[in-house]
Design an enzyme around this catalytic site. Structure first.
Site, PDB file in Angstrom:
ATOM      1  CB  CYS A   7      45.443  44.632  41.055  1.00  0.00           C
ATOM      2  SG  CYS A   7      44.141  44.436  42.271  1.00  0.00           S
ATOM      3  CB  CYS A  52      43.868  41.359  41.811  1.00  0.00           C
ATOM      4  SG  CYS A  52      43.037  42.940  41.756  1.00  0.00           S
ATOM      5  CG  ASP A  53      47.078  39.557  40.259  1.00  0.00           C
ATOM      6  OD1 ASP A  53      46.074  38.830  40.178  1.00  0.00           O
ATOM      7  OD2 ASP A  53      47.362  40.419  39.417  1.00  0.00           O
TER       8      ASP A  53
HETATM    9  C1  LIG Z   1      45.722  43.189  35.905  1.00  0.00           C
HETATM   10  C2  LIG Z   1      44.508  43.318  36.784  1.00  0.00           C
HETATM   11  C3  LIG Z   1      44.130  42.252  37.549  1.00  0.00           C
HETATM   12  C4  LIG Z   1      42.999  42.352  38.364  1.00  0.00           C
HETATM   13  N1  LIG Z   1      42.628  41.274  39.114  1.00  0.00           N
HETATM   14  C5  LIG Z   1      41.514  41.345  39.877  1.00  0.00           C
HETATM   15  C6  LIG Z   1      41.117  40.233  40.682  1.00  0.00           C
HETATM   16  O1  LIG Z   1      41.785  39.195  40.721  1.00  0.00           O
HETATM   17  N2  LIG Z   1      39.983  40.371  41.418  1.00  0.00           N
HETATM   18  C7  LIG Z   1      39.237  41.524  41.415  1.00  0.00           C
HETATM   19  O2  LIG Z   1      38.198  41.568  42.078  1.00  0.00           O
HETATM   20  N3  LIG Z   1      39.609  42.598  40.692  1.00  0.00           N
HETATM   21  C8  LIG Z   1      40.721  42.531  39.927  1.00  0.00           C
HETATM   22  N4  LIG Z   1      41.123  43.614  39.213  1.00  0.00           N
HETATM   23  C9  LIG Z   1      40.333  44.838  39.305  1.00  0.00           C
HETATM   24  C10 LIG Z   1      39.066  44.700  38.458  1.00  0.00           C
HETATM   25  O3  LIG Z   1      39.398  44.153  37.199  1.00  0.00           O
HETATM   26  C11 LIG Z   1      38.403  46.060  38.294  1.00  0.00           C
HETATM   27  O4  LIG Z   1      38.146  46.600  39.575  1.00  0.00           O
HETATM   28  C12 LIG Z   1      37.090  45.943  37.519  1.00  0.00           C
HETATM   29  O5  LIG Z   1      37.317  45.400  36.236  1.00  0.00           O
HETATM   30  C13 LIG Z   1      36.434  47.312  37.403  1.00  0.00           C
HETATM   31  O6  LIG Z   1      35.304  47.201  36.596  1.00  0.00           O
HETATM   32  P1  LIG Z   1      34.741  48.458  35.790  1.00  0.00           P
HETATM   33  O7  LIG Z   1      33.585  47.940  35.042  1.00  0.00           O
HETATM   34  O8  LIG Z   1      34.581  49.611  36.708  1.00  0.00           O
HETATM   35  O9  LIG Z   1      35.912  48.912  34.817  1.00  0.00           O
HETATM   36  P2  LIG Z   1      36.684  48.139  33.666  1.00  0.00           P
HETATM   37  O10 LIG Z   1      36.808  46.696  33.951  1.00  0.00           O
HETATM   38  O11 LIG Z   1      37.934  48.919  33.457  1.00  0.00           O
HETATM   39  O12 LIG Z   1      35.747  48.314  32.390  1.00  0.00           O
HETATM   40  C14 LIG Z   1      35.575  49.554  31.761  1.00  0.00           C
HETATM   41  C15 LIG Z   1      35.080  49.307  30.345  1.00  0.00           C
HETATM   42  O13 LIG Z   1      34.734  50.575  29.773  1.00  0.00           O
HETATM   43  C16 LIG Z   1      35.173  50.593  28.437  1.00  0.00           C
HETATM   44  N5  LIG Z   1      35.375  51.988  28.048  1.00  0.00           N
HETATM   45  C17 LIG Z   1      36.257  52.883  28.572  1.00  0.00           C
HETATM   46  N6  LIG Z   1      36.133  54.069  27.962  1.00  0.00           N
HETATM   47  C18 LIG Z   1      35.147  53.930  27.042  1.00  0.00           C
HETATM   48  C19 LIG Z   1      34.574  54.795  26.076  1.00  0.00           C
HETATM   49  N7  LIG Z   1      34.973  56.080  25.957  1.00  0.00           N
HETATM   50  N8  LIG Z   1      33.591  54.333  25.269  1.00  0.00           N
HETATM   51  C20 LIG Z   1      33.159  53.044  25.388  1.00  0.00           C
HETATM   52  N9  LIG Z   1      33.682  52.157  26.267  1.00  0.00           N
HETATM   53  C21 LIG Z   1      34.659  52.610  27.083  1.00  0.00           C
HETATM   54  C22 LIG Z   1      36.466  49.810  28.452  1.00  0.00           C
HETATM   55  O14 LIG Z   1      36.782  49.320  27.155  1.00  0.00           O
HETATM   56  C23 LIG Z   1      36.135  48.699  29.429  1.00  0.00           C
HETATM   57  O15 LIG Z   1      35.581  47.576  28.778  1.00  0.00           O
HETATM   58  C24 LIG Z   1      42.250  43.552  38.391  1.00  0.00           C
HETATM   59  C25 LIG Z   1      42.640  44.634  37.607  1.00  0.00           C
HETATM   60  C26 LIG Z   1      43.764  44.540  36.817  1.00  0.00           C
HETATM   61  C27 LIG Z   1      44.184  45.711  35.978  1.00  0.00           C
END
Ligand SMILES: Cc1cc2nc3c(=O)[nH]c(=O)nc-3n(C[C@H](O)[C@H](O)[C@H](O)COP(=O)(O)OP(=O)(O)OC[C@H]3O[C@@H](n4cnc5c(N)ncnc54)[C@H](O)[C@@H]3O)c2cc1C
Length: 338
Positions: free
Chosen positions: A138, A141-142
């Site tokens: 990302c 992010c980084d």
């Molecule tokens: C390496 C990295 C660094 C990042 N750094 C930043 C940053 O510095 N700043 C920033 O703003 N954003 C950052 N991001 C982006 C940010 O982390 C994401 O945009 C954010 O986490 C999205 O949130 P979400 O809840 O949509 O999804 P996610 O965080 O992906 O959460 C989804 C959840 O659903 C669960 N899940 C999935 N499928 C199932 C299932 N079938 N049954 C039950 N549970 C399930 C997963 O286990 C997970 O816990 C980064 C992303 C990455 C990969």
């Protein structure tokens, strides 16, 4: 195996979106359960530090995850961790069945899916060992952590090219490595890459190994030229991988509207094309994927879900036709599909 009818709202996933939805749904006094495959936190648990979450100039990913979870639980949502959801299906006009791997089925009028997505990995030695220690998926992010560094980007599509260009605002030099002899990215995006003096394009080359001291930061990237077989090591302190991102939508067993990349398309109230099925965070079709945007989506989704349920309740005790009309009316009132 049990049939559970205790909840108004079932939330799938406890990342930033799921936990924010839980906070707002709980705060609206909706009976709310969050089903999470692992620990709460989602991608936050794979992020070393964040410096772009408003109010937290610098915070560790797992600290932020813990704060989110404590805050969400304060308003009464039930969290069921280590529970993988296998399918979400609409079984009648009023009810979704959310099934878990253990065979439990949660019956509810509303489901908010926040299952996120997964950056596709290179699958090379060292990649996961140095994730958050040089390896990133990302740029927004980084990038800030790589000011004046020399770094590498792997990929050949729009994301790899656009993000390489963006990364040169921070890094002194960006090697853009692609396994083919030309990019897949659109011509206009490629033009920016070739015009940028800080980007050096390395075609016909694959990354083979991320190098560094165990437990420390990455210090280099081993490459292989696919035409000659020659190997070399680039002295880079960062590697950004942009070879694709897969939204976790497989569990939704229904025909929903999605974009060309498979992300779920919603209306302004975060409702999918299926009435009562809301979607928030990284698996939603949108411009950017960040913690704050995931939380913003989820705030809207939970508030809209409350309104949707209120409309359904007001039609309560009436005929199926009345309920069907209430579903449609609410959907339209929320700015839904016509
Ligand atoms: C390496 C990295 C660094 C990042 N750094 C930043 C940053 O510095 N700043 C920033 O703003 N954003 C950052 N991001 C982006 C940010 O982390 C994401 O945009 C954010 O986490 C999205 O949130 P979400 O809840 O949509 O999804 P996610 O965080 O992906 O959460 C989804 C959840 O659903 C669960 N899940 C999935 N499928 C199932 C299932 N079938 N049954 C039950 N549970 C399930 C997963 O286990 C997970 O816990 C980064 C992303 C990455 C990969």
């Amino acid at each position: 195996m049990a049939i559970i009818r205790d909840y108004d709202v079932v939330i799938v996933g406890a990342g930033p979106a799921g936990m924010t939805a839980a906070l707002y749904a709980g705060r609206a006094m909706l009976r709310t359960v969050v089903l999470e495959a692992g620990l709460s936190g989602g991608e936050l648990l794979r992020t070393e530090y964040l410096d772009d979450v408003i109010g937290f100039p610098m915070i560790k990913g797992d600290d932020l995850a813990q704060r989110f979870e404590e805050h969400a639980k304060k308003f009464g949502a039930t969290f069921v961790n280590f529970t993988n959801v296998s399918s979400v299906q609409k079984v009648d006009e009023l009810t979704f069945a959310t099934e878990t791997d253990s065979g439990d089925v949660y019956m509810s009028p509303v489901v908010i899916v926040t299952s996120g997505g997964t950056p596709i990995k290179l699958g090379i030695p060292g990649e996961l060992d140095f994730a958050g220690r040089g390896v990133s998926y990302c740029a927004i992010c980084d990038a800030n952590f790589f000011k004046k560094h020399t770094i590498a980007v792997v990929g050949g599509g729009d994301a790899a090219c656009e993000e390489s260009d963006y990364l040169t605002r921070f890094a002194d030099k960006v090697y853009l490595i692609h396994r083919r002899h030309e990019f897949r990215a659109s011509k206009v995006v490629q033009k920016h890459v070739f015009a940028n003096p800080k980007i050096e394009v390395v075609f016909n080359t694959v990354a083979e190994e991320v190098i560094g001291k165990p437990g420390g930061l990455m210090t280099g990237l081993r490459l292989k030229n696919v035409l000659t077989g020659d190997r070399s090591v680039l002295d880079v302190t960062g590697l950004f991988v942009f070879i694709g991102f897969k939204p976790n939508t497989d569990i939704i067993k229904a025909h929903y509207t999605h974009d060309a990349l498979g992300y779920v398309v919603t209306d302004g109230a975060m409702m999918s094309s299926i009435p009562g099925l809301f979607v928030a965070g990284d698996l939603r079709s949108q411009l950017t994927r960040q913690v704050t945007t995931a939380s913003g989506d989820a705030t809207t989704a939970a508030i809209a879900a409350d309104k949707y349920l209120k409309d359904l309740r007001e039609a309560g005790g009436s005929t199926d036709k009345d309920v069907e009309e209430a579903v449609q009316t609410s959907h339209l009132n929320l700015g839904g599909w016509t």
